[in-house]
Design a protein around this motif. Structure first.
Motif, PDB file in Angstrom:
ATOM      1  N   MET A   1      -4.626  -2.430   3.456  1.00  0.00           N
ATOM      2  CA  MET A   1      -3.420  -3.052   4.035  1.00  0.00           C
ATOM      3  C   MET A   1      -3.733  -4.434   4.597  1.00  0.00           C
ATOM      4  O   MET A   1      -4.669  -4.627   5.363  1.00  0.00           O
ATOM      5  CB  MET A   1      -2.886  -2.163   5.180  1.00  0.00           C
ATOM      6  N   ARG A   2      -2.943  -5.379   4.236  1.00  0.00           N
ATOM      7  CA  ARG A   2      -3.177  -6.708   4.783  1.00  0.00           C
ATOM      8  C   ARG A   2      -2.648  -6.789   6.208  1.00  0.00           C
ATOM      9  O   ARG A   2      -1.712  -6.078   6.573  1.00  0.00           O
ATOM     10  CB  ARG A   2      -2.518  -7.761   3.899  1.00  0.00           C
ATOM     11  N   VAL A  47      -1.937 -13.786   6.377  1.00  0.00           N
ATOM     12  CA  VAL A  47      -0.992 -14.661   5.683  1.00  0.00           C
ATOM     13  C   VAL A  47       0.394 -14.045   5.784  1.00  0.00           C
ATOM     14  O   VAL A  47       0.585 -12.854   5.531  1.00  0.00           O
ATOM     15  CB  VAL A  47      -1.335 -14.864   4.194  1.00  0.00           C
ATOM     16  N   ARG A  48       1.309 -14.866   6.152  1.00  0.00           N
ATOM     17  CA  ARG A  48       2.700 -14.445   6.339  1.00  0.00           C
ATOM     18  C   ARG A  48       3.254 -13.816   5.060  1.00  0.00           C
ATOM     19  O   ARG A  48       3.047 -14.327   3.963  1.00  0.00           O
ATOM     20  CB  ARG A  48       3.496 -15.693   6.716  1.00  0.00           C
TER      21      ARG A  48
ATOM     22  N   SER B  58       6.868  -0.254   1.043  1.00  0.00           N
ATOM     23  CA  SER B  58       5.477  -0.722   1.170  1.00  0.00           C
ATOM     24  C   SER B  58       4.805  -0.646  -0.189  1.00  0.00           C
ATOM     25  O   SER B  58       3.669  -0.196  -0.317  1.00  0.00           O
ATOM     26  CB  SER B  58       4.659   0.102   2.152  1.00  0.00           C
ATOM     27  N   ARG B  88      -5.261 -13.328  -5.504  1.00  0.00           N
ATOM     28  CA  ARG B  88      -3.873 -13.559  -5.093  1.00  0.00           C
ATOM     29  C   ARG B  88      -3.132 -12.259  -4.827  1.00  0.00           C
ATOM     30  O   ARG B  88      -1.947 -12.281  -4.470  1.00  0.00           O
ATOM     31  CB  ARG B  88      -3.114 -14.288  -6.217  1.00  0.00           C
ATOM     32  N   GLY B  90      -2.765 -10.053  -2.666  1.00  0.00           N
ATOM     33  CA  GLY B  90      -2.029  -9.788  -1.440  1.00  0.00           C
ATOM     34  C   GLY B  90      -0.579 -10.201  -1.534  1.00  0.00           C
ATOM     35  O   GLY B  90       0.325  -9.389  -1.377  1.00  0.00           O
ATOM     36  N   GLY B  91      -0.381 -11.457  -1.839  1.00  0.00           N
ATOM     37  CA  GLY B  91       0.975 -11.989  -1.889  1.00  0.00           C
ATOM     38  C   GLY B  91       1.821 -11.424  -3.015  1.00  0.00           C
ATOM     39  O   GLY B  91       3.040 -11.478  -2.956  1.00  0.00           O
ATOM     40  N   ARG B  93       1.618  -8.252  -4.105  1.00  0.00           N
ATOM     41  CA  ARG B  93       1.727  -6.796  -3.973  1.00  0.00           C
ATOM     42  C   ARG B  93       1.072  -6.044  -5.124  1.00  0.00           C
ATOM     43  O   ARG B  93       1.545  -4.993  -5.541  1.00  0.00           O
ATOM     44  CB  ARG B  93       3.190  -6.368  -3.849  1.00  0.00           C
TER      45      ARG B  93
END
Lengths: 341, 341
Positions: A1-2, A47-48, B58, B88, B90-91, B93
């Motif tokens: 989980m980030r 990171v948002r 989630s 990349r 994370g952003g 998903r």
DNA sequence: AATTTTTTGATTTACGTACATCAGATTTGG
DNA sequence: CCAAATCTGATGTACGTAAATCAAAAAATT
């Protein structure tokens, strides 16, 4: 989980509200505390989550495309792609508006840009005409916090964030390379057809073309550039005149639009003349001319890719996010008869 | 404002919970009610906000890339691009995993695919080896609800959702076209260097190449295909042999990998022989050979674009969403000395 | 008609972030 | 040292969707 904002709060030993104040640069946080939070953000690599943030903000990105009202297939293609982007705008949280301005008219672009200064969209994409006043208007918009992307034709020296278009010098060189090698051992003259030398992309293509011809293929002499103003009718007349006046022409490089007129000329001259032709922009007309062997190669920039890229970049820049440079590079497509899409 | 679930509920005259049951195909809704809701969805043009939905769930997309452990620059490039996609993740998903399997080995791919059947990732991308058992394993995965994308080399006849790669027949034809026109008025023999005829993409390139040569350039005779197994050393030996045995060779088409070996041969033969060469895949080696004039044109598929496209498609298919076909078309790039990126 | 089963409604919590409010704490200035 | 100003915390609501729970209503069964 980030990590989330909660994790920063815990790590920095402050409350959620303070983290929020730092993240969204709201006032009311002491320097020392601010640093502490920023430290924690860096430490745990937060990171948002842009999706969640946009949801919370009900954010939409108001984007504007400023396009010339040129009567040629390529610009129609661009407009069509923008319309398709409008159709997708729901899912992409964009609200896209198109402003059409007369072609080759810097003052019209300036007026459009200045009109946007008060409206403050998230981003503006424009097909730039290369003039100092346009540059100034673009710089003003950038200074006002709008992300600006030039489309198809760049505006070097301005502060625009990004250019979504091909490297036109390389395009000209590539055209020369193809034309030179396709002509092979022949000798004769080569004609160049442009839209207008007032547009930067056309100037650059010519520059690259002329340079490589001089370097690599000095056996071919270049005729003076013919300016057809991207107008099929005019192009047809001019090319006919050029061909009849210069019997030694064996190759043509068409670096602008209005190829419908060129193709007409080619058809008319077909039995007598054996011409090798390299043209720009894949349209219904150039495509069928390529298939028929009237044109030997087409250099193309994918309007769809350019528009989608411009939108991605405008959104990213509006949020201060990084782009993937390789993804946003607009490629110069070379089409022969056999690799048409 | 685009409509939300609340709007559907109001329009259909049902509660939010019922709308949710219909949208997420949960049980407990009468046929008549279900239809009523679906009707309302269509009427007001509701589209689920994927970002919000993913946030609520989630959701992460577990994706798997199955790549061959080939020791050539192109596959290294693909792997590198996948790694960047992991960075990349994370952003986006995504949770990307790479499985490396021996090259040219169908059973290894089958084993990998079967291992994934229980794990059930959202999507699988694989460089397919063309064999019936691979096809069957892919079909099983598709049947299990996993979105499957073939990468670089396709698996026609299977039920894979998408192919992220170039049209290899067109690539072969394009190579022939370029080679034929570059050779011009010369006469002689043309050699073809492949990796392995067991791989579909190589077979198709050859097919396209041979067909167009026969149609358009019958003055050049093709030598029997040389299979270098994408191995630089082997390629070097084989090409040296070919060149010394066939003094009339004037052109070479290298449709596979291992071009390091080819370039070595070209360098060695340089003063005596004048060869026109078209090769595949832009790597550090082929790039400098192009610049030096050892190679005349390089056909390329952009590994970065392929990987990013595969990811987009796997995600979209996992959600049953549409893709933008033009965006996902992998283009055949033609590089000459002058349009190198 | 009474009972069971199925269908529907109402409500709540959650995802990660934004944004506002108000009370309490801390710092500053006089 | 006290008042004023500034900073911080606690809390709640919202965005659009997912998912769960429980009660209520409707339908099907006996």
């Amino acid at each position: 989980m980030r990590p989330t904002v909660h994790d920063i709060a815990a790590a920095a030993g402050v409350s959620l509200a303070t983290v929020d104040r730092v993240l969204n640069q709201r006032p009311g946080v002491r320097q020392a505390t601010r640093r502490k939070v920023e430290e924690a953000i860096r430490e745990i690599g937060y990171v948002r989550d842009v999706a969640a943030a946009n949801l919370a903000k009900s954010r939409v990105y108001p984007l504007v495309f400023i396009l010339p009202t040129s009567d040629n297939s390529f610009m129609h293609g661009v407009l069509e792609e923008v319309k398709q982007a409008v159709a997708r705008s729901g899912g992409e949280r964009t609200a896209i508006r198109v402003i059409e301005v007369p072609a080759f008219d810097p003052s019209a672009i300036v007026a459009a840009l200045q009109g946007l200064a008060s409206e403050k969209p998230a981003g503006v994409a424009l097909v730039a005409t290369d003039a100092p006043e346009v540059r100034a208007a673009v710089d003003d918009l950038v200074a006002a916090g709008v992300s600006v992307v030039t489309l198809v034709s760049d505006l070097t020296g301005s502060r625009r964030h990004h250019y979504a278009g091909v490297d036109n010098i390389a395009a000209g060189r590539t055209a020369a390379h193809l034309l030179g090698r396709f002509l092979g051992a022949k000798e004769g003259e080569v004609a160049v057809l442009a839209g207008s030398m007032l547009v930067r992309d056309h100037r650059e293509r010519l520059e690259g073309f002329a340079a490589l011809m001089a370097e690599q293929f000095p056996q071919f002499s270049l005729l003076p550039v013919v300016e057809g103003r991207d107008d099929p009718e005019l192009v047809n007349v001019l090319i006919n005149a050029t061909l009849s006046k210069n019997p030694r022409v064996i190759g043509i490089y068409s670096l602008g639009a209005g190829n419908r007129g060129l193709i007409k000329s080619l058809k008319e001259s077909r039995p007598q003349r054996d011409l090798t032709v390299v043209a720009h922009e894949l349209t219904a007309h150039t495509r069928s001319a390529l298939k028929d062997g009237l044109i030997d190669a087409i250099l193309n920039q994918d309007a769809g890719h350019e528009v989608r890229s411009a939108i991605r970049v405008m959104k990213a820049k509006a949020d201060g996010l990084a782009i993937i440079p390789a993804q946003e590079r607009i490629r110069l497509d070379i089409f022969l008869k056999d690799n048409l899409p």
